[in-house]
Design a protein around this motif. Sequence first.
Motif, PDB file in Angstrom:
ATOM      1  N   LEU A 219       7.651  11.813   0.801  1.00 47.11           N
ATOM      2  CA  LEU A 219       7.170  12.650  -0.299  1.00 47.11           C
ATOM      3  C   LEU A 219       7.075  14.124   0.093  1.00 47.11           C
ATOM      4  N   HIS A 220       7.005  14.407   1.397  1.00 50.72           N
ATOM      5  CA  HIS A 220       6.871  15.783   1.864  1.00 50.72           C
ATOM      6  C   HIS A 220       8.102  16.627   1.573  1.00 50.72           C
ATOM      7  N   THR A 221       9.236  15.990   1.336  1.00 50.44           N
ATOM      8  CA  THR A 221      10.466  16.738   1.081  1.00 50.44           C
ATOM      9  C   THR A 221      10.348  17.596  -0.175  1.00 50.44           C
TER      10      THR A 221
ATOM     11  N   LEU B 125       4.979   6.723   4.943  1.00 51.02           N
ATOM     12  CA  LEU B 125       3.782   5.973   5.313  1.00 51.02           C
ATOM     13  C   LEU B 125       3.610   4.696   4.504  1.00 51.02           C
ATOM     14  N   THR B 126       4.413   4.523   3.458  1.00 53.05           N
ATOM     15  CA  THR B 126       4.352   3.270   2.697  1.00 53.05           C
ATOM     16  C   THR B 126       4.861   2.108   3.537  1.00 53.05           C
TER      17      THR B 126
ATOM     18  N   THR C 284       0.854  -1.182   0.000  1.00 55.94           N
ATOM     19  CA  THR C 284       0.000   0.000   0.000  1.00 55.94           C
ATOM     20  C   THR C 284       0.888   1.229   0.000  1.00 55.94           C
ATOM     21  N   ILE C 285       0.926   1.914  -1.125  1.00 55.08           N
ATOM     22  CA  ILE C 285       1.853   3.028  -1.309  1.00 55.08           C
ATOM     23  C   ILE C 285       1.148   4.365  -1.067  1.00 55.08           C
ATOM     24  N   HIS C 286       1.791   5.188  -0.246  1.00 57.31           N
ATOM     25  CA  HIS C 286       1.303   6.533   0.028  1.00 57.31           C
ATOM     26  C   HIS C 286       1.760   7.432  -1.117  1.00 57.31           C
TER      27      HIS C 286
ATOM     28  N   PHE D 136       5.648   9.895  -4.214  1.00 59.94           N
ATOM     29  CA  PHE D 136       5.185   8.823  -3.333  1.00 59.94           C
ATOM     30  C   PHE D 136       6.281   8.441  -2.358  1.00 59.94           C
ATOM     31  N   ASP D 137       5.851   7.821  -1.249  1.00 58.34           N
ATOM     32  CA  ASP D 137       6.806   7.310  -0.261  1.00 58.34           C
ATOM     33  C   ASP D 137       7.361   5.981  -0.756  1.00 58.34           C
TER      34      ASP D 137
END
Length: 319
Positions: free
Chosen positions: A79-81, A105-106, A54-56, A98-99
């Motif tokens: 991904l927030h970076t 969160l992934t 499950t990929i964030h 994506f993470d």
Amino acid sequence: MLKLLKYCLYLLLVLVASLAIYIYLNVAPDKSVEELSQRWAQQPSQFLNIAGMTIHLRDEGPKTDEEPIVLIHGTSASLHTWDGWVDALKGNRRVIRFDLPGFGLTGPDPQNNYTIEHYADVVAAVLDELNVKKAVLAGNSLGGYISWATTVMYPQRVSKLILVDSSGYLFKPDSVPIAFKLSQNPIASVLLKNVLPKSLVARSVKNVYGNPDLVSDELVERYYDLSLRAGNRDALKERFKQMSPGALVDKIQTINVPTLIIWGAKDRLIPPKFGTKFNQNIANSQLIVFDELGHVPHEEDPESTVSAVKRFLDANSFL
């Protein structure tokens, strides 16, 4: 002699007591995805079943963009970076981030596979899931390695490449974040399995900035919080075990898409000379060095670095 033994025993007891207090004060158990998502998976975050996990993921900007920009973060990031770059690009371009497996969160890969080849396969699987035939790949550090490895393995899927302080070559760092060192130490990783001092995370983040004063409490909180995602700490150890720079390096010269190389002159993890090396070995490439920035220039100064990206995206070629 007896006095010496008593003194040594006293010192040992003090050491054990100090270690016990330190561990007690810095206990940091795993956090669930559900708990972390309340803060770190706000809109437009989504969770997609891709490559068996499950990929964030976030997919922003006009969906009519036929060649989206895919942003791939580095080790222990998320991904927030890329927030700064996305804010500047999403008005005109579709931007996907994506993470990576093992981070954010992934979380951990269910097959415990952290080879560079597998990461490239995951990128291709993300493109397939989103019905993207061809994309601009941009990556920082580990993400840069994954980006150029994907270009090597799936050349038909990549239109342009952006490498930001990318790994890939064998290198000797001038300075390594202490959190990375501890994760690779078998004794420390066992003793500190459920311990993570926030001060350690702060030191590690400051280590990769050209100007450590720019590291805010909120930034440290994000790195700290997402490191606690269940399974991420064990995944980090496995990532270091399974993947080291050097794999596929003989294929770098086969890359023939337009490539922008961005580097921070104050990068002490991957020295700037490797930016020059990428520039020499990728025919259609340009190197831009930012004198005051460190290993994560896209995060440290998104405005200046994304300006270079915009110019690159608008150009047909450097030749």
